[in-house]
Design a protein around this motif. Structure first.
Motif, mmCIF file in Angstrom:
data_model
loop_
_atom_site.group_PDB
_atom_site.id
_atom_site.type_symbol
_atom_site.label_atom_id
_atom_site.label_comp_id
_atom_site.label_asym_id
_atom_site.label_seq_id
_atom_site.Cartn_x
_atom_site.Cartn_y
_atom_site.Cartn_z
ATOM 1 N N ALA A 16 0.870 -1.177 0.000
ATOM 2 C CA ALA A 16 0.000 0.000 0.000
ATOM 3 C C ALA A 16 0.904 1.224 0.000
ATOM 4 O O ALA A 16 2.008 1.195 0.552
ATOM 5 N N SER A 17 0.446 2.307 -0.600
ATOM 6 C CA SER A 17 1.284 3.493 -0.767
ATOM 7 C C SER A 17 1.684 4.125 0.565
ATOM 8 O O SER A 17 2.755 4.717 0.670
ATOM 9 N N TRP A 18 0.877 3.990 1.604
ATOM 10 C CA TRP A 18 1.141 4.613 2.895
ATOM 11 C C TRP A 18 2.007 3.744 3.822
ATOM 12 O O TRP A 18 2.347 4.150 4.926
ATOM 13 N N CYS A 19 2.381 2.552 3.368
ATOM 14 C CA CYS A 19 3.001 1.536 4.223
ATOM 15 C C CYS A 19 4.519 1.680 4.301
ATOM 16 O O CYS A 19 5.221 1.462 3.305
ATOM 17 N N GLY A 20 5.037 2.038 5.485
ATOM 18 C CA GLY A 20 6.473 2.178 5.695
ATOM 19 C C GLY A 20 7.244 0.876 5.483
ATOM 20 O O GLY A 20 8.251 0.859 4.777
ATOM 21 N N PRO A 21 6.809 -0.243 6.096
ATOM 22 C CA PRO A 21 7.514 -1.505 5.874
ATOM 23 C C PRO A 21 7.503 -1.941 4.403
ATOM 24 O O PRO A 21 8.453 -2.589 3.945
ATOM 25 N N CYS A 22 6.472 -1.557 3.661
ATOM 26 C CA CYS A 22 6.440 -1.862 2.219
ATOM 27 C C CYS A 22 7.592 -1.140 1.523
ATOM 28 O O CYS A 22 8.309 -1.734 0.713
ATOM 29 N N LYS A 23 7.754 0.131 1.849
ATOM 30 C CA LYS A 23 8.831 0.921 1.244
ATOM 31 C C LYS A 23 10.191 0.355 1.636
ATOM 32 O O LYS A 23 11.107 0.293 0.808
ATOM 33 N N MET A 24 10.328 -0.081 2.883
ATOM 34 C CA MET A 24 11.600 -0.649 3.331
ATOM 35 C C MET A 24 11.893 -1.958 2.600
ATOM 36 O O MET A 24 13.041 -2.214 2.219
ATOM 37 N N ALA A 25 10.867 -2.788 2.395
ATOM 38 C CA ALA A 25 11.060 -4.055 1.680
ATOM 39 C C ALA A 25 11.490 -3.794 0.241
ATOM 40 O O ALA A 25 12.419 -4.438 -0.267
ATOM 41 N N THR A 55 -1.995 -14.994 0.012
ATOM 42 C CA THR A 55 -0.681 -14.908 0.654
ATOM 43 C C THR A 55 -0.640 -15.475 2.064
ATOM 44 O O THR A 55 0.424 -15.572 2.643
ATOM 45 N N LYS A 56 -1.762 -15.749 2.660
ATOM 46 C CA LYS A 56 -1.878 -16.216 4.051
ATOM 47 C C LYS A 56 -1.655 -15.106 5.074
ATOM 48 O O LYS A 56 -1.507 -15.375 6.257
ATOM 49 N N GLY A 57 -1.592 -13.834 4.629
ATOM 50 C CA GLY A 57 -1.410 -12.722 5.548
ATOM 51 C C GLY A 57 -2.392 -11.602 5.265
ATOM 52 O O GLY A 57 -2.817 -11.411 4.133
ATOM 53 N N THR A 58 -2.757 -10.850 6.321
ATOM 54 C CA THR A 58 -3.727 -9.765 6.150
ATOM 55 C C THR A 58 -3.102 -8.379 6.245
ATOM 56 O O THR A 58 -3.788 -7.383 6.067
ATOM 57 N N THR A 59 -1.819 -8.300 6.574
ATOM 58 C CA THR A 59 -1.158 -7.008 6.682
ATOM 59 C C THR A 59 -0.236 -6.813 5.482
ATOM 60 O O THR A 59 0.178 -7.768 4.843
ATOM 61 N N VAL A 60 0.067 -5.550 5.177
ATOM 62 C CA VAL A 60 1.022 -5.262 4.111
ATOM 63 C C VAL A 60 2.356 -4.897 4.729
ATOM 64 O O VAL A 60 2.377 -4.350 5.831
ATOM 65 N N PRO A 61 3.460 -5.213 4.103
ATOM 66 C CA PRO A 61 3.516 -5.937 2.839
ATOM 67 C C PRO A 61 3.318 -7.437 3.048
ATOM 68 O O PRO A 61 3.548 -7.956 4.140
ATOM 69 N N GLN A 62 2.893 -8.105 1.995
ATOM 70 C CA GLN A 62 2.932 -9.561 1.919
ATOM 71 C C GLN A 62 3.826 -9.877 0.732
ATOM 72 O O GLN A 62 3.629 -9.337 -0.357
ATOM 73 N N ILE A 63 4.804 -10.717 0.957
ATOM 74 C CA ILE A 63 5.838 -10.970 -0.043
ATOM 75 C C ILE A 63 5.816 -12.437 -0.437
ATOM 76 O O ILE A 63 5.773 -13.317 0.429
ATOM 77 N N ILE A 64 5.859 -12.662 -1.745
ATOM 78 C CA ILE A 64 5.901 -14.011 -2.286
ATOM 79 C C ILE A 64 7.205 -14.153 -3.063
ATOM 80 O O ILE A 64 7.495 -13.347 -3.944
ATOM 81 N N ILE A 65 7.975 -15.175 -2.707
ATOM 82 C CA ILE A 65 9.243 -15.438 -3.392
ATOM 83 C C ILE A 65 9.163 -16.826 -4.018
ATOM 84 O O ILE A 65 8.931 -17.815 -3.303
#
Length: 84
Positions: A16-25, A55-65
């Motif tokens: 999500a655009s507002w998500c700090g951990p998303c930006k860090m990832a 993804t099995k998660g409800t928070t962002v980010p959710q990462i698939i590798i």
């Protein structure tokens, strides 16, 4: 498990655009030389329930590798540490 390289690794990030951990990832992956498919859940109208089913998660980010849902930013760091 094979060492992760940009050539053998497919990454998708639900963010999500507002998500700090998303930006860090995203910054972490970019600095390591990895490309990724960034899917903004708000812009793509993906509910948290729908994201959880993928993804099995409800928070962002959710990462698939490589088609494996690994979780969020902290999980990403741990995943890379254990696969280098």
């Amino acid at each position: 498990m094979k060492k992760l390289t940009p050539e053998n690794t497919k990454i998708t990030i639900y963010s999500a655009s507002w998500c700090g951990p998303c930006k860090m990832a995203k910054r972490f992956l970019t600095e390591k030389g990895f490309s990724f498919n960034d899917i903004n859940i708000e812009e793509n109208d993906i509910s948290r329930d729908k994201m959880a089913s993928m993804t099995k998660g409800t928070t962002v980010p959710q990462i698939i590798i490589n088609d494996v849902a690994i979780g969020g930013f902290e999980d990403l760091i741990q995943y890379f540490e254990s696969n280098q």
